[in-house]
Scaffold this motif. Structure first.
Motif, PDB file in Angstrom:
ATOM      1  N   LYS A 330       0.790  -1.287   0.155  1.00  0.00           N
ATOM      2  CA  LYS A 330      -0.046   0.009  -0.044  1.00  0.00           C
ATOM      3  C   LYS A 330       0.829   1.250   0.047  1.00  0.00           C
ATOM      4  O   LYS A 330       0.523   2.302  -0.754  1.00  0.00           O
ATOM      5  CB  LYS A 330      -1.109   0.003   1.167  1.00  0.00           C
ATOM      6  N   PRO A 331       1.606   1.428   0.908  1.00  0.00           N
ATOM      7  CA  PRO A 331       2.583   2.754   0.799  1.00  0.00           C
ATOM      8  C   PRO A 331       3.285   2.868  -0.610  1.00  0.00           C
ATOM      9  O   PRO A 331       3.275   3.980  -1.244  1.00  0.00           O
ATOM     10  CB  PRO A 331       3.680   2.592   1.904  1.00  0.00           C
ATOM     11  N   ARG A 332       3.621   1.994  -1.079  1.00  0.00           N
ATOM     12  CA  ARG A 332       4.603   2.147  -2.327  1.00  0.00           C
ATOM     13  C   ARG A 332       3.464   2.376  -3.420  1.00  0.00           C
ATOM     14  O   ARG A 332       3.882   3.435  -4.390  1.00  0.00           O
ATOM     15  CB  ARG A 332       5.085   0.833  -2.914  1.00  0.00           C
ATOM     16  N   VAL A 333       2.256   1.738  -3.562  1.00  0.00           N
ATOM     17  CA  VAL A 333       1.274   2.049  -4.499  1.00  0.00           C
ATOM     18  C   VAL A 333       0.792   3.574  -4.197  1.00  0.00           C
ATOM     19  O   VAL A 333       0.741   4.380  -5.357  1.00  0.00           O
ATOM     20  CB  VAL A 333       0.200   1.046  -4.815  1.00  0.00           C
ATOM     21  N   GLU A 334       0.622   3.924  -3.170  1.00  0.00           N
ATOM     22  CA  GLU A 334      -0.155   5.149  -2.864  1.00  0.00           C
ATOM     23  C   GLU A 334       0.998   6.418  -3.451  1.00  0.00           C
ATOM     24  O   GLU A 334       0.402   7.219  -3.959  1.00  0.00           O
ATOM     25  CB  GLU A 334      -0.276   5.436  -1.392  1.00  0.00           C
ATOM     26  N   THR A 335       2.069   6.158  -3.348  1.00  0.00           N
ATOM     27  CA  THR A 335       3.154   7.212  -3.678  1.00  0.00           C
ATOM     28  C   THR A 335       3.309   7.046  -5.149  1.00  0.00           C
ATOM     29  O   THR A 335       3.062   8.287  -5.779  1.00  0.00           O
ATOM     30  CB  THR A 335       4.464   6.797  -3.322  1.00  0.00           C
ATOM     31  N   VAL A 336       3.153   6.000  -5.872  1.00  0.00           N
ATOM     32  CA  VAL A 336       3.181   6.234  -7.225  1.00  0.00           C
ATOM     33  C   VAL A 336       1.777   6.683  -7.867  1.00  0.00           C
ATOM     34  O   VAL A 336       1.950   7.430  -8.901  1.00  0.00           O
ATOM     35  CB  VAL A 336       3.652   4.482  -7.889  1.00  0.00           C
ATOM     36  N   VAL A 337       0.901   6.270  -7.369  1.00  0.00           N
ATOM     37  CA  VAL A 337      -0.485   6.674  -7.820  1.00  0.00           C
ATOM     38  C   VAL A 337      -0.586   8.438  -7.862  1.00  0.00           C
ATOM     39  O   VAL A 337      -1.015   9.129  -8.584  1.00  0.00           O
ATOM     40  CB  VAL A 337      -1.636   6.084  -7.043  1.00  0.00           C
ATOM     41  N   ARG A 338       0.118   8.889  -6.525  1.00  0.00           N
ATOM     42  CA  ARG A 338      -0.045  10.186  -6.348  1.00  0.00           C
ATOM     43  C   ARG A 338       0.842  11.081  -7.207  1.00  0.00           C
ATOM     44  O   ARG A 338       0.503  11.872  -7.955  1.00  0.00           O
ATOM     45  CB  ARG A 338       0.348  10.622  -5.022  1.00  0.00           C
ATOM     46  N   ILE A 339       1.983  10.464  -7.708  1.00  0.00           N
ATOM     47  CA  ILE A 339       2.863  10.977  -8.498  1.00  0.00           C
ATOM     48  C   ILE A 339       2.452  11.168  -9.953  1.00  0.00           C
ATOM     49  O   ILE A 339       2.248  12.065 -10.755  1.00  0.00           O
ATOM     50  CB  ILE A 339       4.405  10.468  -8.625  1.00  0.00           C
ATOM     51  N   SER A 340       1.821  10.145 -10.332  1.00  0.00           N
ATOM     52  CA  SER A 340       1.263   9.932 -11.858  1.00  0.00           C
ATOM     53  C   SER A 340      -0.038  10.902 -11.725  1.00  0.00           C
ATOM     54  O   SER A 340      -0.028  11.550 -12.807  1.00  0.00           O
ATOM     55  CB  SER A 340       0.569   8.576 -11.754  1.00  0.00           C
ATOM     56  N   ARG A 341      -0.853  10.865 -10.656  1.00  0.00           N
ATOM     57  CA  ARG A 341      -1.947  11.969 -10.578  1.00  0.00           C
ATOM     58  C   ARG A 341      -1.253  13.425 -10.846  1.00  0.00           C
ATOM     59  O   ARG A 341      -2.006  14.138 -11.756  1.00  0.00           O
ATOM     60  CB  ARG A 341      -2.890  12.078  -9.569  1.00  0.00           C
ATOM     61  N   GLU A 342      -0.413  13.656 -10.365  1.00  0.00           N
ATOM     62  CA  GLU A 342       0.332  15.019 -10.360  1.00  0.00           C
ATOM     63  C   GLU A 342       0.927  15.189 -11.736  1.00  0.00           C
ATOM     64  O   GLU A 342       0.626  16.547 -12.147  1.00  0.00           O
ATOM     65  CB  GLU A 342       1.362  15.166  -9.167  1.00  0.00           C
ATOM     66  N   VAL A 343       1.491  14.268 -12.289  1.00  0.00           N
ATOM     67  CA  VAL A 343       1.985  14.567 -13.481  1.00  0.00           C
ATOM     68  C   VAL A 343       0.907  14.702 -14.538  1.00  0.00           C
ATOM     69  O   VAL A 343       1.048  15.563 -15.373  1.00  0.00           O
ATOM     70  CB  VAL A 343       2.803  13.337 -14.124  1.00  0.00           C
ATOM     71  N   GLY A 344      -0.096  13.957 -14.514  1.00  0.00           N
ATOM     72  CA  GLY A 344      -1.436  14.292 -15.218  1.00  0.00           C
ATOM     73  C   GLY A 344      -2.167  15.669 -15.138  1.00  0.00           C
ATOM     74  O   GLY A 344      -2.295  16.271 -15.976  1.00  0.00           O
ATOM     75  N   THR A 345      -2.200  16.224 -13.860  1.00  0.00           N
ATOM     76  CA  THR A 345      -2.592  17.347 -13.676  1.00  0.00           C
ATOM     77  C   THR A 345      -1.868  18.490 -14.471  1.00  0.00           C
ATOM     78  O   THR A 345      -2.301  19.393 -14.815  1.00  0.00           O
ATOM     79  CB  THR A 345      -2.668  17.712 -12.036  1.00  0.00           C
ATOM     80  N   ASP A 346      -0.452  18.273 -14.189  1.00  0.00           N
ATOM     81  CA  ASP A 346       0.410  19.307 -14.735  1.00  0.00           C
ATOM     82  C   ASP A 346       0.475  19.092 -16.186  1.00  0.00           C
ATOM     83  O   ASP A 346       0.357  20.478 -17.059  1.00  0.00           O
ATOM     84  CB  ASP A 346       1.826  18.875 -14.379  1.00  0.00           C
ATOM     85  N   GLY A 347       0.351  17.832 -16.657  1.00  0.00           N
ATOM     86  CA  GLY A 347       0.156  17.765 -18.201  1.00  0.00           C
ATOM     87  C   GLY A 347      -0.927  18.411 -18.913  1.00  0.00           C
ATOM     88  O   GLY A 347      -1.042  18.701 -20.127  1.00  0.00           O
TER      89      GLY A 347
END
Length: 381
Positions: A330-347
């Motif tokens: 869970k901690p690893r996945v939550e971090t990766v999901v958050r980073i991916s979401r932020e990259v998408g919001t920026d893009g």
């Protein structure tokens, strides 16, 4: 583990996550059966980014070489503006050469699925099997198919994707959250001569060109779109017109190959986060429990990491094996999901000022190669 103690697992879903778990269990000598409702391997999704962390899983389970035989090495990722002017180059090669990361690969999804499937014992995967009911009992799990067949095992794993039947059975109906944009995916001939992963950032839109062999190119788009009003792309001309802000010659060359919209896959970009990953003798894996945005190419990687950890815990045994799996992941996945979401919001920024500031920041950050590589190592090691 003694033969008499071998734990059997029933996997619902024969996509990347389900087949990866079957492979991980099989190499540990544990019995596994995969039930897949499709009549054959389903390569929907066109291309796939096998980041270094995903390739590391394959190196450990013995399949990396087979995947690399029909792929393109993931050495560089270039970010450009809508006119094709380079903003930043993310170079993975120093990390590969230093042995800090496994070499990533850019592949056709069908090839990856084929490698996973062919690595499994005969009859491990049952195709054209739709599951009608699921029972998670105190001493076993049970699944009944639409044809009346009954499968029983010690454990049940739902690897049946974002619209998971197993998840609905365990936790009720939970709808993914629409993130405000949609995507296209397609495969074309690499007439544009693209040699490395190249993405183009526009206003509310992005385009990616990803070589998956010397001759073939995986193309993806993202575009802002109200959930209730999906755009209609009923012709190639309408599709090209929708992305007219992108004027780079490579994109023009790619779009010139399209003769119809057949084979162009369109999907909503969605996300979901569950607090619970397990219930009794059942667990969820991959998109069934943590569907994520595709912005950093980690959907397959997270499912494959899930599979490796879950197989380790099942092999280790004990009544809390599934709980240990969820606790580790869970901690690893939550971090990766958050980073991916932020990259998408920026893009997906759409205002002129916001896009100008984003591009300026990307160009500035791209000059700091040391920090960029440190960030990549933390995410992908």
């Amino acid at each position: 583990m003694n033969v008499q103690d071998m734990i059997s697992t029933l996997v619902i879903g024969g996509g990347i996550g389900g087949l990866s778990l079957a492979r991980e269990l099989a190499v540990r000598g544990l019995p596994v059966t995969v039930l897949e409702k499709a009549p054959q391997l389903n390569p929907v999704g066109a291309g796939i980014i096998m980041n270094p962390n995903a390739m590391r899983v394959l190196e450990r389970n013995g399949l990396a070489e087979a995947v690399r035989l029909d792929s393109w090495p993931y050495l560089v990722r270039e970010t450009c503006d809508s006119r094709g002017r380079s903003l930043a180059m993310r170079d993975y090669r120093p990390l590969y050469e230093a042995g800090k990361l496994s070499v990533g690969a850019l592949v056709h999804r069908a090839h990856l699925l084929d490698v996973l499937y062919r690595s499994l014992p005969p009859a491990a995967v049952r195709f054209n099997v739709g599951v009608r009911s699921i029972d998670v009992l105190s001493d076993r799990v049970r699944a009944e198919t639409g044809r009346g067949e009954v499968f029983e095992a010690d454990l049940l794993v739902g690897a049946d994707g974002i619209h998971s039947q197993v998840r609905s059975r365990l936790f009720g109906e939970i709808r993914p959250r629409y993130m405000g944009y949609r995507s296209h995916r397609l495969i074309v001939d690499n007439e544009a001569g693209v040699r490395h992963f190249t993405e183009f950032l526009g206003r509310g839109q992005r385009i990616g060109l990803v070589p998956i062999s010397a001759a073939r190119l995986y193309v993806w788009t993202t575009f802002n779109s109200p959930q209730a009003q999906p755009p209609v792309f009923d012709s190639v001309s309408r599709f090209r017109d929708a992305f007219r802000q992108f004027t780079d010659a490579r994109i023009a060359r790619v779009f010139s190959q399209l003769r119809s919209m057949d084979g162009v896959i369109s999907t909503d970009i969605e996300e979901m986060a569950l607090d619970e990953w397990t219930r009794g003798r059942a667990a969820l894996l991959g998109d069934a429990v943590h569907p994520m945005t595709p912005n950093i190419g980690q959907g397959a990687g997270m499912a494959m990491e899930d599979a490796a950890v879950l197989a380790q815990e099942i092999y280790s045994g004990g009544p809390d094996a599934l709980i240990r799996y969820a606790r580790r992941r869970k901690p690893r996945v939550e971090t990766v999901v958050r980073i991916s979401r932020e990259v998408g919001t920026d893009g997906q920024r759409s205002s002129p000022v916001g896009c100008w500031l984003r591009n300026r920041r990307i160009r500035r950050e791209g000059r700091n190669a040391e920090k960029m590589q440190a960030d990549l190592e933390r995410l992908l090691a």
